[in-house]
Write a protein that holds these residues in place. Sequence first.
Motif, PDB file in Angstrom:
ATOM      1  N   ILE A 152      24.083 -88.893  10.957  1.00 54.99           N
ATOM      2  CA  ILE A 152      22.703 -88.547  11.302  1.00 54.99           C
ATOM      3  C   ILE A 152      22.073 -89.625  12.179  1.00 54.99           C
ATOM      4  CG2 ILE A 152      20.380 -88.240  10.352  1.00 54.99           C
ATOM      5  CD1 ILE A 152      21.650 -86.750   8.030  1.00 54.99           C
ATOM      6  N   MET A 153      22.333 -90.881  11.859  1.00 54.72           N
ATOM      7  CA  MET A 153      21.727 -91.975  12.627  1.00 54.72           C
ATOM      8  C   MET A 153      22.288 -92.069  14.045  1.00 54.72           C
ATOM      9  SD  MET A 153      19.437 -93.484  10.778  1.00 54.72           S
ATOM     10  CE  MET A 153      19.247 -95.172  11.253  1.00 54.72           C
ATOM     11  N   ASN A 154      23.594 -91.862  14.219  1.00 56.08           N
ATOM     12  CA  ASN A 154      24.220 -92.076  15.529  1.00 56.08           C
ATOM     13  C   ASN A 154      24.322 -90.816  16.377  1.00 56.08           C
ATOM     14  OD1 ASN A 154      24.575 -94.789  15.005  1.00 56.08           O
ATOM     15  ND2 ASN A 154      26.556 -94.463  14.054  1.00 56.08           N
ATOM     16  N   ARG A 155      24.622 -89.690  15.779  1.00 57.63           N
ATOM     17  CA  ARG A 155      24.866 -88.479  16.572  1.00 57.63           C
ATOM     18  C   ARG A 155      23.649 -87.579  16.697  1.00 57.63           C
ATOM     19  NH1 ARG A 155      31.071 -86.970  15.281  1.00 57.63           N
ATOM     20  NH2 ARG A 155      31.843 -89.019  15.835  1.00 57.63           N
ATOM     21  N   LEU A 156      22.790 -87.580  15.700  1.00 61.18           N
ATOM     22  CA  LEU A 156      21.579 -86.765  15.789  1.00 61.18           C
ATOM     23  C   LEU A 156      20.424 -87.666  16.213  1.00 61.18           C
ATOM     24  CD1 LEU A 156      22.064 -84.458  12.688  1.00 61.18           C
ATOM     25  CD2 LEU A 156      22.454 -83.895  15.069  1.00 61.18           C
ATOM     26  N   SER A 157      19.454 -87.798  15.372  1.00 58.20           N
ATOM     27  CA  SER A 157      18.290 -88.610  15.723  1.00 58.20           C
ATOM     28  C   SER A 157      17.949 -89.555  14.576  1.00 58.20           C
ATOM     29  CB  SER A 157      17.099 -87.689  16.003  1.00 58.20           C
ATOM     30  OG  SER A 157      15.924 -88.441  16.151  1.00 58.20           O
ATOM     31  N   PRO A 158      17.762 -90.828  14.862  1.00 56.27           N
ATOM     32  CA  PRO A 158      17.335 -91.741  13.791  1.00 56.27           C
ATOM     33  C   PRO A 158      15.966 -91.360  13.223  1.00 56.27           C
ATOM     34  CG  PRO A 158      18.134 -92.986  15.673  1.00 56.27           C
ATOM     35  CD  PRO A 158      18.070 -91.546  16.091  1.00 56.27           C
ATOM     36  N   ALA A 159      15.149 -90.701  14.020  1.00 58.64           N
ATOM     37  CA  ALA A 159      13.838 -90.265  13.530  1.00 58.64           C
ATOM     38  C   ALA A 159      13.979 -89.174  12.471  1.00 58.64           C
ATOM     39  CB  ALA A 159      12.995 -89.756  14.686  1.00 58.64           C
ATOM     40  N   LEU A 160      15.100 -88.453  12.486  1.00 57.39           N
ATOM     41  CA  LEU A 160      15.340 -87.415  11.490  1.00 57.39           C
ATOM     42  C   LEU A 160      15.704 -88.032  10.142  1.00 57.39           C
ATOM     43  CD1 LEU A 160      15.670 -84.299  11.117  1.00 57.39           C
ATOM     44  CD2 LEU A 160      18.073 -84.622  11.618  1.00 57.39           C
ATOM     45  N   TRP A 161      16.313 -89.207  10.154  1.00 53.73           N
ATOM     46  CA  TRP A 161      16.761 -89.835   8.911  1.00 53.73           C
ATOM     47  C   TRP A 161      15.572 -90.278   8.051  1.00 53.73           C
ATOM     48  CZ3 TRP A 161      20.764 -90.168   5.852  1.00 53.73           C
ATOM     49  CH2 TRP A 161      20.792 -91.149   4.878  1.00 53.73           C
ATOM     50  N   ASP A 162      14.605 -90.937   8.672  1.00 53.82           N
ATOM     51  CA  ASP A 162      13.532 -91.522   7.877  1.00 53.82           C
ATOM     52  C   ASP A 162      12.671 -90.499   7.138  1.00 53.82           C
ATOM     53  OD1 ASP A 162      14.263 -94.114   8.338  1.00 53.82           O
ATOM     54  OD2 ASP A 162      13.042 -94.304  10.141  1.00 53.82           O
ATOM     55  N   PRO A 163      11.977 -89.599   7.807  1.00 53.15           N
ATOM     56  CA  PRO A 163      11.059 -88.763   7.034  1.00 53.15           C
ATOM     57  C   PRO A 163      11.749 -87.629   6.277  1.00 53.15           C
ATOM     58  CG  PRO A 163      10.882 -88.216   9.343  1.00 53.15           C
ATOM     59  CD  PRO A 163      11.825 -89.377   9.235  1.00 53.15           C
ATOM     60  N   VAL A 164      12.726 -86.998   6.886  1.00 54.16           N
ATOM     61  CA  VAL A 164      13.286 -85.777   6.303  1.00 54.16           C
ATOM     62  C   VAL A 164      14.369 -86.088   5.277  1.00 54.16           C
ATOM     63  CG1 VAL A 164      14.478 -83.614   6.824  1.00 54.16           C
ATOM     64  CG2 VAL A 164      12.731 -84.470   8.376  1.00 54.16           C
ATOM     65  N   THR A 165      15.395 -86.784   5.704  1.00 52.12           N
ATOM     66  CA  THR A 165      16.551 -86.996   4.848  1.00 52.12           C
ATOM     67  C   THR A 165      16.223 -87.885   3.653  1.00 52.12           C
ATOM     68  OG1 THR A 165      17.907 -86.813   6.834  1.00 52.12           O
ATOM     69  CG2 THR A 165      18.983 -87.605   4.856  1.00 52.12           C
ATOM     70  N   LEU A 166      15.454 -88.923   3.868  1.00 52.90           N
ATOM     71  CA  LEU A 166      15.098 -89.794   2.749  1.00 52.90           C
ATOM     72  C   LEU A 166      14.232 -89.064   1.731  1.00 52.90           C
ATOM     73  CD1 LEU A 166      14.498 -93.226   4.499  1.00 52.90           C
ATOM     74  CD2 LEU A 166      16.473 -92.465   3.174  1.00 52.90           C
ATOM     75  N   TRP A 167      13.379 -88.140   2.198  1.00 47.35           N
ATOM     76  CA  TRP A 167      12.568 -87.353   1.271  1.00 47.35           C
ATOM     77  C   TRP A 167      13.458 -86.435   0.431  1.00 47.35           C
ATOM     78  CZ3 TRP A 167      11.577 -82.109   0.624  1.00 47.35           C
ATOM     79  CH2 TRP A 167      10.561 -81.806  -0.282  1.00 47.35           C
ATOM     80  N   VAL A 168      14.433 -85.777   1.075  1.00 48.86           N
ATOM     81  CA  VAL A 168      15.333 -84.882   0.348  1.00 48.86           C
ATOM     82  C   VAL A 168      16.173 -85.673  -0.648  1.00 48.86           C
ATOM     83  CG1 VAL A 168      17.323 -83.343   0.588  1.00 48.86           C
ATOM     84  CG2 VAL A 168      15.403 -83.120   2.142  1.00 48.86           C
ATOM     85  N   LEU A 169      16.660 -86.841  -0.248  1.00 42.14           N
ATOM     86  CA  LEU A 169      17.486 -87.654  -1.140  1.00 42.14           C
ATOM     87  C   LEU A 169      16.705 -88.212  -2.329  1.00 42.14           C
ATOM     88  CD1 LEU A 169      19.712 -89.596   1.405  1.00 42.14           C
ATOM     89  CD2 LEU A 169      20.416 -87.764  -0.143  1.00 42.14           C
TER      90      LEU A 169
END
Length: 106
Positions: free
Chosen positions: A58-75
């Motif tokens: 997610i950090m390298n191939r998609l967007s690092p901005a996607l990791w912080d708000p979305v993925t961390l909330w789901v996790l």
Amino acid sequence: MVRFVFRLLSLITLAMAIMAATLDAIQSVAASEPVLTPLAVAWTAASPQSIAFVADTIMNRLSPALWDPVTLWVLSQPAAVVLLALSLLFWMAGYKRQPFAGRFTA
């Protein structure tokens, strides 16, 4: 064939959700207070390599901005709830609708 795959994924994630809910229930009874295991903790306990791979992807191939708000909330959400929602989404993807006019139409 694709419908079968989605139904199978739904069954697998439902079984995982039931196991996560059962473990949380056992821990809650033992601790005499509600215990809800976050998805990140459950995933790390089950397979630490895969969560690191997903984070790297997610950090390298998609967007690092996607990791912080979305993925961390789901996790941070309870594992049983996230797996139940994922099971529902897989079931909805594999659902076959009944004909509008009914079962006995030509």
